[in-house]
Motif scaffolding. Structure first.
Motif, mmCIF file in Angstrom:
data_model
loop_
_atom_site.group_PDB
_atom_site.id
_atom_site.type_symbol
_atom_site.label_atom_id
_atom_site.label_comp_id
_atom_site.label_asym_id
_atom_site.label_seq_id
_atom_site.Cartn_x
_atom_site.Cartn_y
_atom_site.Cartn_z
ATOM 1 N N VAL A 1 7.226 -18.332 17.422
ATOM 2 C CA VAL A 1 8.191 -17.342 18.103
ATOM 3 C C VAL A 1 7.557 -16.307 18.609
ATOM 4 O O VAL A 1 7.032 -15.492 17.548
ATOM 5 N N PHE A 2 7.440 -15.661 19.857
ATOM 6 C CA PHE A 2 6.960 -14.113 20.155
ATOM 7 C C PHE A 2 8.252 -13.412 20.468
ATOM 8 O O PHE A 2 9.080 -13.881 21.423
ATOM 9 N N ALA A 3 8.524 -12.329 20.101
ATOM 10 C CA ALA A 3 9.526 -11.636 20.163
ATOM 11 C C ALA A 3 8.839 -9.858 20.598
ATOM 12 O O ALA A 3 7.997 -9.800 20.063
ATOM 13 N N ALA A 4 9.868 -9.444 20.950
ATOM 14 C CA ALA A 4 9.542 -7.782 21.406
ATOM 15 C C ALA A 4 9.626 -7.282 20.129
ATOM 16 O O ALA A 4 10.555 -7.151 19.463
ATOM 17 N N ASP B 1 8.036 -23.588 8.812
ATOM 18 C CA ASP B 1 6.882 -23.772 9.306
ATOM 19 C C ASP B 1 6.688 -22.864 10.759
ATOM 20 O O ASP B 1 5.907 -22.950 11.547
ATOM 21 N N CYS B 2 7.822 -21.976 10.972
ATOM 22 C CA CYS B 2 7.909 -21.152 12.271
ATOM 23 C C CYS B 2 7.187 -19.819 11.997
ATOM 24 O O CYS B 2 8.006 -19.452 11.087
ATOM 25 N N TRP B 3 6.121 -19.373 12.672
ATOM 26 C CA TRP B 3 5.561 -17.814 12.597
ATOM 27 C C TRP B 3 6.531 -17.219 13.783
ATOM 28 O O TRP B 3 6.297 -17.354 14.742
ATOM 29 N N LEU B 4 6.811 -15.914 13.221
ATOM 30 C CA LEU B 4 7.376 -14.890 14.413
ATOM 31 C C LEU B 4 6.212 -13.793 14.576
ATOM 32 O O LEU B 4 5.966 -13.211 13.704
ATOM 33 N N TRP B 5 5.874 -13.776 15.834
ATOM 34 C CA TRP B 5 4.816 -12.645 16.340
ATOM 35 C C TRP B 5 5.697 -11.610 17.107
ATOM 36 O O TRP B 5 6.142 -12.152 17.958
ATOM 37 N N LEU B 6 5.519 -10.688 16.724
ATOM 38 C CA LEU B 6 5.870 -9.290 17.360
ATOM 39 C C LEU B 6 4.782 -8.806 18.739
ATOM 40 O O LEU B 6 3.498 -8.867 18.345
ATOM 41 N N TYR B 7 5.405 -8.538 19.734
ATOM 42 C CA TYR B 7 4.573 -7.790 20.752
ATOM 43 C C TYR B 7 5.169 -6.576 21.140
ATOM 44 O O TYR B 7 6.329 -6.338 20.929
ATOM 45 N N ARG B 8 4.324 -5.553 21.757
ATOM 46 C CA ARG B 8 5.027 -4.294 22.319
ATOM 47 C C ARG B 8 5.154 -4.427 23.518
ATOM 48 O O ARG B 8 4.645 -5.213 24.362
ATOM 49 N N GLY B 9 6.005 -3.420 24.204
ATOM 50 C CA GLY B 9 6.205 -3.204 25.532
ATOM 51 C C GLY B 9 5.163 -2.475 26.330
ATOM 52 O O GLY B 9 3.985 -2.505 25.819
ATOM 53 N N VAL C 1 5.792 -23.400 21.485
ATOM 54 C CA VAL C 1 6.044 -22.261 21.423
ATOM 55 C C VAL C 1 7.409 -21.416 22.139
ATOM 56 O O VAL C 1 7.561 -21.941 23.427
ATOM 57 N N MET C 2 8.147 -20.370 21.692
ATOM 58 C CA MET C 2 9.215 -19.705 22.397
ATOM 59 C C MET C 2 8.742 -18.357 22.505
ATOM 60 O O MET C 2 8.630 -17.648 21.462
#
Length: 641
Positions: free
Chosen positions: A515-518, A551-559, A359-360
């Protein structure tokens, strides 16, 4: 029939609105409107009188006008300009001045006669301003009046610097700036305290005299105030609503700025819809939230009385619709953000396999990880996944000067205590240079490299403490220090190639499954948006050549400020009271951001309070819809690319 349909679709809107796909195409449209006016007047041997605006909104318009001049021969020799406003007091050579802005963004690149350029004078003694304002109005009238006035809109609803409370017949004058306006300008001035408290502005009455008025707005950050200006009641509390009284006004918006207008946000209230799964879910959640009823208690009468009769007729019975939407939302909830091993994952937001994922977590600033998804971060580590965190920027601009000095003082004293006198003397010299610089520093002036380094190290130490507390080994903590962060403070043209290459290298090394990104995109020029664009471009390039990306999923989170809408959430991770407390402790590791940070934004609450109240509110909204009651929920949306 087409005209009737259009009127029905826009019946909530009280003035003409044109919506474009993006700011670029919208800006080109406005620039060409200006160019056509210039050419027509020039052919008739007449001057064109333009009212001009400043800020980020018109920049692309000015760029296109420059291109038209340099590549297509558009001449500005017959153009007279009057700018809307200027901070007071303000020296014309200050980088924050609108004189400087207009020269940099337009005047230095075209053939306009600078004697035809008029900008309010921010250097006058205050007792001379009233006479200057009368003279400014007279010059506009003597020039024949404004042919075209372009406007932006502030989040207070101001046009020019006509803040809430302004009168519709107001003229050019000195005004006091709203606190929100000053907060929005704080980054340009290196903090709100450096933003002038006053400004000279054209009045609303002055603007109204223009023969044509074009108000432009871009990005989601402006959506709420645009809705008030276009659909709200006329009120001095939102000065832009006065534009509803003019027959000469057009609002030019991009899709994001228009997103809160009823025809886009709640289309079922204005027209028949093509009901797909996404729109049904949005409509049902809206209905339940509006009526404050659990989804499973919504009735056919509720649908019919609230503009959703078409949905009930085409897709009913409504109870089946309710059950389907309820199940969709219920299936977003998971205590296993990395996927639950040996479980049926057909109704879960994440895959079961591989059971232990790499996980990144990308964090634009050194505290976004724990503020925005600290509970999930800890949960992933606790559940045995190989979790990495990458701090994309140093965050050095968000450290107080006196904090930096305090750390240097500590280091000097430590070196002395350990007998490193020569080192302490050398550092003491640098320390004095830092103090001298700070004492003379101008608002928003870039720090010296040593001072910037100290501030970056402060944020780095805090980030390490927070990541360790979350359960990460040191070798999984990465500091990218992407070059754009410091470079963009002085560079005129943004270039992110080295940032993209750095990110590609890190991703190639880790090969993450997640991957979790803003995902805060409201401000297109903000650090979060730039950081996401870099990640996206890196993954896009890697996907073309490397199989693991598939096979890499990109998840977004909020601030810390805003959460995703419930109907958009695809993974909801509930937190227990104990996990909320652990997340709070991780946030506390960022001591330089405690109490009052350098850039607090619109919200006076501390970051940990904002984070807790945001996740608590998300849990409450789930519960109101009839779902289980949790202490808090962190929410994510999957970005499919």
């Amino acid at each position: 029939m087409l005209r009737l349909n259009l009127l029905e679709e826009t019946r909530f809107e009280k003035l003409p609105v044109q919506v474009f796909d993006n700011p670029e195409t919208a800006s080109i449209h406005v620039a060409h409107k200006i160019a056509q006016l210039i050419k027509k007047k020039s052919a008739d041997g007449e001057k064109v009188v333009l009212g001009l605006a400043t800020g980020a909104t018109p920049v692309l318009v000015y760029q296109e006008l420059i291109r038209l001049h340099q590549q297509e021969g558009l001449s500005f020799k017959n153009v007279i300009t009057f700018n809307l406003d200027e901070y007071y007091p303000m020296q014309p050579d200050a980088v924050q001045s609108y004189v400087h802005f207009m020269k940099q963004q337009l005047f230095n690149h075209i053939d306009i006669d600078m004697n035809h350029v008029h900008i309010p004078n921010g250097t006058l003694p205050e007792d001379e301003i009233a006479d200057f304002c009368l003279s400014y109005e007279k010059k506009i009238n003597d020039a024949g009046g404004l042919d075209l006035q372009i406007l932006g809109i502030g989040r207070t609803g101001h046009i020019g610097f006509n803040e809430p409370g302004s009168a519709p017949n107001s003229g050019t004058r000195l005004v006091t700036l709203d606190d929100l306006t000053r907060r929005d300008a704080s980054r340009d001035f290196g903090g709100k305290d450096n933003v002038p408290r006053k400004a000279i502005t054209m009045g609303i009455g002055t603007i109204f005299k223009a023969r044509e008025i074009v108000l432009m707005a871009w990005n989601e950050k402006k959506a709420a105030i645009v809705k008030k200006a276009v659909e709200g009641e006329i009120s001095s509390e939102v000065p832009a609503t006065y534009l509803q009284l003019s027959d000469q006004v057009t609002f030019i918006l991009d899709k994001d700025a228009a997103s809160a207008l009823t025809r886009f946000h709640l289309p079922w209230l204005v027209k028949d819809c093509v009901w797909d799964k996404t729109l049904i879910r949005k409509a049902v959640v809206w209905l339940a939230s509006t009526l404050q009823k659990p989804i499973l208690k919504l009735t056919e009468e509720d649908y019919n009385n609230n503009g959703m009769a078409q949905l009930a007729t085409e897709m009913g019975p409504v109870y089946n619709i309710n059950i389907d939407v309820f199940n969709q939302i219920q299936h977003t909830i998971t205590g296993w953000p990395g996927g639950k091993p040996k479980a049926d994952d057909s109704q879960r937001p994440e895959r079961a396999l591989p059971a232990k994922k790499r996980v990144m977590v990308f964090s634009p600033h050194p505290d976004d990880d724990v503020i925005s998804m600290g509970g999930t971060f800890i949960r992933l580590a606790d559940q045995g996944h190989e979790v990495h965190v990458a701090y994309q920027t140093s965050g050095n601009t968000a450290v107080w000067d006196d904090d930096a000095l305090r750390f240097v003082e500590f280091t000097i004293d430590f070196l002395k205590s350990q007998g490193f006198d020569s080192n302490s003397e050398q550092l003491a010299k640098q320390y004095q240079e830092m103090r001298d610089f700070i004492n003379k520093k101008k608002p928003n002036q870039a720090d010296t490299i040593p001072l910037r380094t100290i501030k970056g190290l402060i944020r780095k130490g805090e980030a390490i403490a927070g990541a360790r507390y979350a359960g990460l080994p040191d070798e999984n903590i990465h500091f990218q220090n992407l070059p754009f962060y410091d470079r963009n403070k002085s560079a005129k043209q943004a270039n992110y190639e080295d940032d993209i290459q750095e990110t590609m290298s890190l991703l190639r090394k880790i090969k993450p499954h997640q991957v979790f990104a803003a995902g805060d995109f409201a401000d297109p020029h903000g650090t979060h948006k730039v950081c996401f664009d870099i990640i996206y471009e890196a993954l896009k390039r890697l996907k073309a050549t490397e199989d693991w990306v598939k096979d890499c999923w990109l998840w977004l989170y909020r601030g810390a400020w805003h959460e995703f809408e419930i109907h958009d959430i695809e993974m909801a991770v509930p937190l227990s009271p104990q996990e909320v407390a652990r997340k709070r402790m991780a946030i506390f590791k960022h001591q330089s951001q405690k109490d009052i940070p350098v850039f607090p934004g619109d919200d006076a609450r501390e970051f940990w309070v904002r984070a807790e109240e945001r996740t608590s509110e998300t849990a409450h909204r789930y519960n109101q819809l009839g779902l289980a009651e949790y202490e808090a929920i962190e929410a994510f949306v999957r970005f499919k690319f």
